[in-house]
Write a protein that holds these residues in place. Structure first.
Motif, PDB file in Angstrom:
ATOM      1  N   PRO A 347      58.528 -42.390  26.047  1.00 15.58           N
ATOM      2  CA  PRO A 347      59.422 -42.709  24.940  1.00 15.58           C
ATOM      3  C   PRO A 347      60.809 -42.120  25.206  1.00 15.58           C
ATOM      4  N   VAL A 348      61.846 -42.903  24.927  1.00 17.06           N
ATOM      5  CA  VAL A 348      63.224 -42.466  25.167  1.00 17.06           C
ATOM      6  C   VAL A 348      64.045 -42.737  23.912  1.00 17.06           C
ATOM      7  N   TYR A 349      64.701 -41.708  23.401  1.00 13.02           N
ATOM      8  CA  TYR A 349      65.487 -41.814  22.174  1.00 13.02           C
ATOM      9  C   TYR A 349      66.925 -41.380  22.423  1.00 13.02           C
ATOM     10  N   GLY A 350      67.807 -41.853  21.562  1.00 15.05           N
ATOM     11  CA  GLY A 350      69.165 -41.360  21.497  1.00 15.05           C
ATOM     12  C   GLY A 350      69.381 -40.702  20.149  1.00 15.05           C
ATOM     13  N   PHE A 351      70.365 -39.815  20.060  1.00 16.89           N
ATOM     14  CA  PHE A 351      70.688 -39.208  18.769  1.00 16.89           C
ATOM     15  C   PHE A 351      72.203 -39.047  18.666  1.00 16.89           C
ATOM     16  N   GLY A 352      72.692 -39.132  17.425  1.00 17.20           N
ATOM     17  CA  GLY A 352      74.124 -38.979  17.184  1.00 17.20           C
ATOM     18  C   GLY A 352      74.932 -40.226  17.428  1.00 17.20           C
ATOM     19  N   GLY A 353      74.305 -41.381  17.654  1.00 17.58           N
ATOM     20  CA  GLY A 353      75.022 -42.631  17.880  1.00 17.58           C
ATOM     21  C   GLY A 353      75.013 -43.514  16.647  1.00 17.58           C
ATOM     22  N   ALA A 391      75.191 -48.897  21.665  1.00  9.92           N
ATOM     23  CA  ALA A 391      75.264 -47.771  20.739  1.00  9.92           C
ATOM     24  C   ALA A 391      76.658 -47.160  20.795  1.00  9.92           C
ATOM     25  N   GLU A 392      77.307 -47.052  19.660  1.00 11.31           N
ATOM     26  CA  GLU A 392      78.631 -46.441  19.585  1.00 11.31           C
ATOM     27  C   GLU A 392      78.481 -44.925  19.497  1.00 11.31           C
ATOM     28  N   LEU A 393      79.203 -44.198  20.345  1.00 10.56           N
ATOM     29  CA  LEU A 393      79.154 -42.744  20.308  1.00 10.56           C
ATOM     30  C   LEU A 393      79.732 -42.257  18.987  1.00 10.56           C
ATOM     31  N   TYR A 394      79.015 -41.365  18.295  1.00 10.55           N
ATOM     32  CA  TYR A 394      79.448 -40.940  16.976  1.00 10.55           C
ATOM     33  C   TYR A 394      79.131 -39.453  16.797  1.00 10.55           C
ATOM     34  N   GLY A 395      78.253 -39.086  15.869  1.00 11.08           N
ATOM     35  CA  GLY A 395      77.925 -37.691  15.635  1.00 11.08           C
ATOM     36  C   GLY A 395      77.341 -37.490  14.257  1.00 11.08           C
ATOM     37  N   PRO A 396      76.970 -36.267  13.902  1.00  8.01           N
ATOM     38  CA  PRO A 396      77.081 -35.016  14.651  1.00  8.01           C
ATOM     39  C   PRO A 396      75.887 -34.800  15.572  1.00  8.01           C
ATOM     40  N   THR A 397      75.736 -33.562  16.078  1.00  4.41           N
ATOM     41  CA  THR A 397      74.656 -33.237  17.010  1.00  4.41           C
ATOM     42  C   THR A 397      73.495 -32.622  16.247  1.00  4.41           C
ATOM     43  N   VAL A 431      77.610 -28.312  20.546  1.00  6.46           N
ATOM     44  CA  VAL A 431      77.055 -27.303  19.660  1.00  6.46           C
ATOM     45  C   VAL A 431      76.199 -27.992  18.605  1.00  6.46           C
ATOM     46  N   ILE A 432      75.020 -27.457  18.371  1.00  2.00           N
ATOM     47  CA  ILE A 432      74.098 -28.029  17.394  1.00  2.00           C
ATOM     48  C   ILE A 432      74.652 -27.828  15.986  1.00  2.00           C
ATOM     49  N   THR A 433      74.482 -28.837  15.128  1.00  2.00           N
ATOM     50  CA  THR A 433      75.037 -28.775  13.774  1.00  2.00           C
ATOM     51  C   THR A 433      73.968 -28.693  12.687  1.00  2.00           C
ATOM     52  N   ASP A 434      72.697 -28.795  13.044  1.00  8.84           N
ATOM     53  CA  ASP A 434      71.634 -28.687  12.037  1.00  8.84           C
ATOM     54  C   ASP A 434      70.686 -27.552  12.409  1.00  8.84           C
TER      55      ASP A 434
END
Length: 725
Positions: A347-353, A391-397, A431-434
């Motif tokens: 399984p492959v995921y993206g986050f923050g996009g 996927a558009e690069l966005y945020g946060p981390t 830097v992690i935000t959560d």
């Protein structure tokens, strides 16, 4: 046949280093220094000190003369010069475990061979500060002992009685104990320190376990003693009493409970070993030999801080060699872990996009949230490069959603046999935000068959990642303490120099996985299964399928029928995974599930609105804008190829049905205008090899898989940032 050395097999003898300091410089104004020692090896290729330590001791409060309990274990190579550095710091910033965040007392540089060759294998050296070479910074004393290979573990229950109060108004003491072990030359050194029991004159310490190599280095006649101390908040602990010297052999030959007087306390003040159990748990290799699978899950950072992938300064930019730091890290870790996963489905995921106009902190890179797996490391890389287009690069981390998603996968496959273990690889640039949510997710995940590897990409400040590593202090959340250490963090920038950077990265991030794995199995009382028989091993080595002689060969040019004795290596699999295959010769078994097997119902034609096995379809047109046209519903029409034949609604009928043959696929109006060719299911051509395959049943909402990595109830992973949606 060439063989691969599995994880956890020692390539050289192990040396255990015990460290103590004398006469340290006092760098604190109102108190004494709080020393901690970090140990570094020199890179043989670059001849520079490694940026990350190979080990570190605990921090000792307010001490200028100290013996560290935690030892450092290194490989000993007689044939090599092994420069080694001992860096002693005064810990001023306890929230940041990095040695560079502390005040330097000094370095002591030497060679491993000099320590081993010294009298009694003990070497003392003067600490030096680069800017204060003439000042006295103190002395480091290092002792070395070859570590045995014992696998035995000893579990203790220890308590004490009548720890007398001191002073008229004194309360019952808060106390802890330290176990000391004699070295080969008879010098005692601390090897274990218990937690503190508050305000008890008859303390009962929590049950604890020690490896035999830690307790007595595999020698049951090695001398031991236990010291009970009164705890003080300022670190100036005082000794209550010490036991006489004893050995493990004496304990094994005695009836329990066994009491020891605590000298110099009066009669009746005793330390009691109430219970002791010696076991030999299975090793990491024992579990692997018994068929436990290591599964890789990958999560990639799609936040704006990575930079526009079209620009060379971006961390997502594909350089002329077709790589970047993300892909190098994926290859380094993935190429090792895929050896221990028979199906190699990741399984492959993206986050923050931002996907389809909404920010997501856990989206499937293959476009299919119900089946996020890809085939092997090459499949991970193909999905990653293609996802950068939609996927558009966005945020946060935010890390918590992908950790919770992986935990849900672990829970779905959790069984009494615990035949699967997961490694989550998180690649991030910032830097992690959560932090609070991530800590909670890690604490919960520590009770599952899960390890988390975090690789920092780029030059950001990764101090928070060191906190998550929790080597010094276990994480806590909602009144719970993490059950075991499951997080390992390394910055990728430390492995970019030298020809063997990729191998060094893999070694650094995977070094703790075997111990984390065995810790989980031991805590859950999971026993290793006996290795499978030779015929079963052959089946596993052939991708989980035992091949049979051809039966009733099909006409030339068409796949042969699937043999009736098809078997899978995983007992949990009720049917083989679907896979896209090309026509094969009649003499070779074809795992293509689209053809009818003997006695099976022929597949039926499908309408264009049913599940599309290729969620990416044809490559995007030149006018396709990243993040603007992504269709998260892979079951609808193909969103990437313009033209009326791919528009909304049924496409015109075409002549591209599957050729008639033994598979019962009648010719007819197969959608999407697939050209005639070897595709028996009418799939459109695509540069992306479809790693998922069409499900073997006629129309369905999603491909069935008894080992699907998707939880039945996916968490809501969408979020917002700055009010954008």
């Amino acid at each position: 046949m060439a063989s691969t050395i599995p994880l956890g097999v020692p390539a050289a003898p192990k040396l255990e280093l015990k460290i103590k300091c004398k006469g340290l410089a006092d760098l604190d104004f109102l108190s004494k220094s709080d020393p901690q020692c970090f140990v570094f090896l020199m890179d043989a290729k670059t001849r520079t000190w490694s940026k990350e330590p190979i080990g570190k001791t605990e921090m000792i409060l307010n001490k200028l003369e100290c013996e560290f309990v935690k030892s450092i274990v290194i490989d000993y190579r007689f044939e090599s010069v092994q420069p080694i550095r001992f860096t002693v710091v005064d810990v001023d910033n306890r929230n940041n475990p990095a040695w560079t965040a502390q005040e330097l007392i000094g370095h002591f540089d030497t060679e491993v061979g000099k320590i081993v060759g010294s009298r009694g294998r003990t070497l003392a050296g003067r600490l030096e500060h680069p800017q204060h070479r003439s000042s006295n910074r103190g002395t480091v004393v290092v002792s070395a002992e070859e570590q045995s290979q014992s696998k035995r573990v000893i579990k203790f229950n220890i308590e004490a009685t009548k720890l007398a109060k001191k002073g008229l108004f004194s309360s019952d003491p808060s106390s802890f104990f330290i176990i000391h072990r004699a070295s080969e030359n008879g010098v005692f050194a601390p090897i274990y320190q218990s937690p503190v029991v508050r305000s008890k004159s008859n303390p009962i310490w929590a049950e604890f376990s020690m490896k035999e190599i830690q307790l007595c280095n595999g020698d049951p006649n090695r001398q031991l003693k236990i010291e009970v101390k009164k705890h003080k908040e300022n670190g100036q602990h005082t000794t209550i009493g010490r036991t006489p010297v004893f050995t493990l052999a004496e304990l094994l030959g005695s009836s329990l409970p066994k009491s020891f007087p605590l000298s110099p306390m009066p009669a009746g003040t005793e330390l009691l070993i109430r219970r002791m159990i010696v076991t030999e748990p299975p090793s990491f290799l024992d579990y692997l030999a018994g068929g436990v699978q290591l599964n890789l899950v990958v999560a990639i950072d799609f936040t704006q801080s990575n930079g526009d992938p079209r620009h060379p300064q971006s961390l997502h930019y594909k350089n002329p060699s077709g790589e970047n730091d993300y892909t190098r890290a994926i290859r380094s870790v993935g190429n090792i872990l895929q050896c221990y996963d028979t199906d190699k489905k990741f399984p492959v995921y993206g986050f923050g996009g931002r996907v389809n106009g909404a920010v997501s902190h856990c989206f499937a890179l293959n476009g299919n949230p119900q089946y996020p797996e890809v085939d092997g490391v090459d499949g991970i890389l193909a999905a990653y490069w293609h996802a950068l287009q939609f996927a558009e690069l966005y945020g946060p981390t935010n890390f918590a959603p992908v950790i919770n998603q992986t935990a849900a996968i672990c829970n779905q496959h959790r069984a009494g046999s615990a035949e699967e273990y997961y490694v989550l690889l998180i690649l991030t640039d910032g830097v992690i935000t959560d932090m609070d949510n991530t800590v909670r997710a890690i604490v919960e995940g520590s009770r599952l068959g899960l390890s988390i590897i975090i690789v920092g990409i780029g030059n950001a400040n990764f101090d928070n990642m060191n906190v998550l590593d929790a080597d010094d202090e276990p994480l806590r959340a909602n009144g719970k303490v993490m059950a075991r250490d499951i997080v390992q963090f390394v910055p990728f920038r430390d492995f970019q120099v030298g020809a063997f950077g990729n191998e060094a990265l893999a070694e650094a991030v995977l070094a703790e996985v075997p111990d984390q794995f065995v810790s989980y199995m031991t805590q859950n009382k999971v026993q290793a299964r006996p290795p499978p028989r030779a015929d079963t091993m052959m089946a596993m080595n052939n991708g989980g399928v035992q091949y049979a002689p051809p039966v009733n060969a099909a006409p030339t040019g068409h796949p042969s029928p699937a043999p009736s004795n098809y078997s899978a290596s995983r007992s949990s699999m009720s049917q083989p995974r679907a896979s896209m295959s090309q026509p094969q010769s009649p003499t070779v078994y074809n795992p293509n599930p689209y053809g009818a097997t003997p006695g099976a119902v022929p597949p039926q034609p499908q309408s264009p609105t049913f599940y599309n096995p290729n969620p990416f379809g044809a490559p995007p047109s030149p006018s396709f804008a990243a993040g603007s046209s992504y269709n998260p519903n892979p079951y609808s029409h193909n969103p990437y190829a313009p033209g009326p034949q791919y528009g909304v609604g049924p496409p015109p009928p075409g002549p591209y049905g599957a050729p008639p043959g033994p598979y019962g696929a009648p010719p007819g109006p197969y959608a999407n205008g697939a050209p005639p060719g070897p595709y028996t299911n009418g799939a459109p051509p695509s540069p992306y090899s479809n790693p998922f395959g069409l499900p073997p049943q006629a129309p369905m909402a999603a491909p069935p898989s008894p080992v699907s990595r998707s939880p039945q109830a996916l968490p809501d992973n969408r979020g917002s940032w700055g009010g954008k949606h």
